[in-house]
Design an enzyme around this catalytic site. Structure first.
Site, PDB file in Angstrom:
ATOM      1  N   LYS A 181     -28.310 -28.107  21.307  1.00 54.20           N
ATOM      2  CA  LYS A 181     -29.513 -28.011  22.132  1.00 54.20           C
ATOM      3  C   LYS A 181     -29.317 -26.993  23.257  1.00 54.20           C
ATOM      4  O   LYS A 181     -28.192 -26.534  23.504  1.00 54.20           O
ATOM      5  CB  LYS A 181     -29.844 -29.412  22.663  1.00 54.20           C
ATOM      6  N   HIS A 241     -27.911 -32.471  18.260  1.00 51.26           N
ATOM      7  CA  HIS A 241     -28.676 -33.286  17.318  1.00 51.26           C
ATOM      8  C   HIS A 241     -27.945 -33.336  15.988  1.00 51.26           C
ATOM      9  O   HIS A 241     -27.367 -32.347  15.553  1.00 51.26           O
ATOM     10  CB  HIS A 241     -30.065 -32.670  17.068  1.00 51.26           C
ATOM     11  N   GLU A 286     -35.114 -31.718   7.571  1.00 56.04           N
ATOM     12  CA  GLU A 286     -34.811 -30.859   8.720  1.00 56.04           C
ATOM     13  C   GLU A 286     -34.239 -29.512   8.283  1.00 56.04           C
ATOM     14  O   GLU A 286     -34.578 -28.475   8.861  1.00 56.04           O
ATOM     15  CB  GLU A 286     -33.856 -31.591   9.668  1.00 56.04           C
TER      16      GLU A 286
HETATM   17  P1  RTP Z   1     -31.194 -36.599  18.018  1.00 55.87           P
HETATM   18  O1  RTP Z   1     -32.374 -36.925  17.116  1.00 55.87           O
HETATM   19  O2  RTP Z   1     -31.523 -35.564  19.056  1.00 55.87           O
HETATM   20  O3  RTP Z   1     -29.982 -36.297  17.216  1.00 55.87           O
HETATM   21  O4  RTP Z   1     -30.809 -37.907  18.870  1.00 55.87           O
HETATM   22  P2  RTP Z   1     -30.671 -39.399  18.334  1.00 55.87           P
HETATM   23  O5  RTP Z   1     -30.951 -39.473  16.868  1.00 55.87           O
HETATM   24  O6  RTP Z   1     -29.377 -39.921  18.827  1.00 55.87           O
HETATM   25  O7  RTP Z   1     -31.821 -40.150  19.149  1.00 55.87           O
HETATM   26  P3  RTP Z   1     -33.377 -40.252  18.814  1.00 55.87           P
HETATM   27  O8  RTP Z   1     -33.768 -41.667  18.946  1.00 55.87           O
HETATM   28  O9  RTP Z   1     -33.713 -39.532  17.556  1.00 55.87           O
HETATM   29  O10 RTP Z   1     -34.025 -39.489  20.053  1.00 55.87           O
HETATM   30  C1  RTP Z   1     -34.189 -38.098  20.034  1.00 55.87           C
HETATM   31  C2  RTP Z   1     -33.854 -37.539  21.395  1.00 55.87           C
HETATM   32  O11 RTP Z   1     -34.834 -37.975  22.340  1.00 55.87           O
HETATM   33  C3  RTP Z   1     -34.219 -38.138  23.607  1.00 55.87           C
HETATM   34  N1  RTP Z   1     -34.440 -39.494  24.062  1.00 55.87           N
HETATM   35  N2  RTP Z   1     -34.729 -39.786  25.309  1.00 55.87           N
HETATM   36  N3  RTP Z   1     -35.452 -41.144  27.663  1.00 55.87           N
HETATM   37  C4  RTP Z   1     -35.141 -41.841  26.578  1.00 55.87           C
HETATM   38  O12 RTP Z   1     -35.089 -43.032  26.575  1.00 55.87           O
HETATM   39  C5  RTP Z   1     -34.835 -41.100  25.370  1.00 55.87           C
HETATM   40  N4  RTP Z   1     -34.620 -41.644  24.184  1.00 55.87           N
HETATM   41  C6  RTP Z   1     -34.356 -40.619  23.355  1.00 55.87           C
HETATM   42  C7  RTP Z   1     -32.746 -37.897  23.461  1.00 55.87           C
HETATM   43  O13 RTP Z   1     -32.455 -36.586  23.916  1.00 55.87           O
HETATM   44  C8  RTP Z   1     -32.514 -38.018  21.977  1.00 55.87           C
HETATM   45  O14 RTP Z   1     -31.433 -37.232  21.558  1.00 55.87           O
HETATM   46 MG    MG Z   2     -32.686 -38.643  16.006  1.00 54.11          MG
END
Ligand code: RTP
Ligand code: MG
Length: 154
Positions: free
Chosen positions: A16, A122, A133
């Site tokens: 990112k 990510h 993706e």
């Molecule tokens: P990513 O998709 O980026 O790999 O991350 P991830 O699977 O670990 O988490 P995901 O639930 O898919 O969330 C995507 C991105 O959204 C942001 N986020 N912010 N403020 C919050 O509570 C919150 N929750 C998620 C994070 O940057 C996360 O990587």
């Molecule tokens: Mg995710």
């Protein structure tokens, strides 16, 4: 053979804008290479809003969606296709969990980040997501058909 060179699972990894700004590209890529994964697609680009929204479409009703898209489109990202045995799940393990503060030391997020909105990387969460993706971020000709040579001479 138990050598994993035959296993072709692919996952989509993205560094990112915070990772690029912090000059962590080499640090993060090297972890996947040293673990035994091959980089078969790699490019730097600043995503359009349309692309960022499509990438995170599953989150479009969430309160953090606009901030997430603002952040992802704020500067260059590195789009990566990693290939190798069990690439999707192993990459997620190497990355850590969504919240950096809950990510174990030794993971990429656990070693290099502290803020959920700036969690540097990510990784696709399933083989199906990876397929979607990779199709979103890469054209087929941008991904190589890579057959590692015999390790005896590299
Ligand atoms: P990513 O998709 O980026 O790999 O991350 P991830 O699977 O670990 O988490 P995901 O639930 O898919 O969330 C995507 C991105 O959204 C942001 N986020 N912010 N403020 C919050 O509570 C919150 N929750 C998620 C994070 O940057 C996360 O990587
Ligand atoms: Mg995710």
């Amino acid at each position: 053979t138990t050598l994993n060179a035959d296993s072709k699972e692919r996952t989509y990894i993205m560094l990112k804008p915070d990772a690029v700004n912090r000059r962590l590209i080499g640090e993060i890529l090297s972890r996947f290479e040293k673990r035994g994964y091959n980089v078969v697609g790699l490019k730097v680009l600043t995503p359009s809003r349309e692309l960022a929204e499509a990438h995170y479409a599953e989150h479009k009703e969430r309160p953090f969606f606009k901030g997430l898209v603002d952040f992802l489109t704020s500067g260059p990202v590195v789009a990566i296709v990693i290939e190798g045995d069990n690439a999707v799940a192993t990459a997620r393990t190497m990355i850590g969990v969504t919240k950096p503060q809950a990510s174990a030391p030794g993971t990429i997020r656990g070693d290099l980040s502290i803020d959920v909105g700036r969690n540097i990387i990510h990784g696709s969460d399933s083989v199906e997501s990876a397929r979607r993706e990779i199709g979103l971020w890469f054209r087929p000709v941008e991904i190589v058909d890579f057959k590692p040579v015999d390790h005896a001479w590299v």
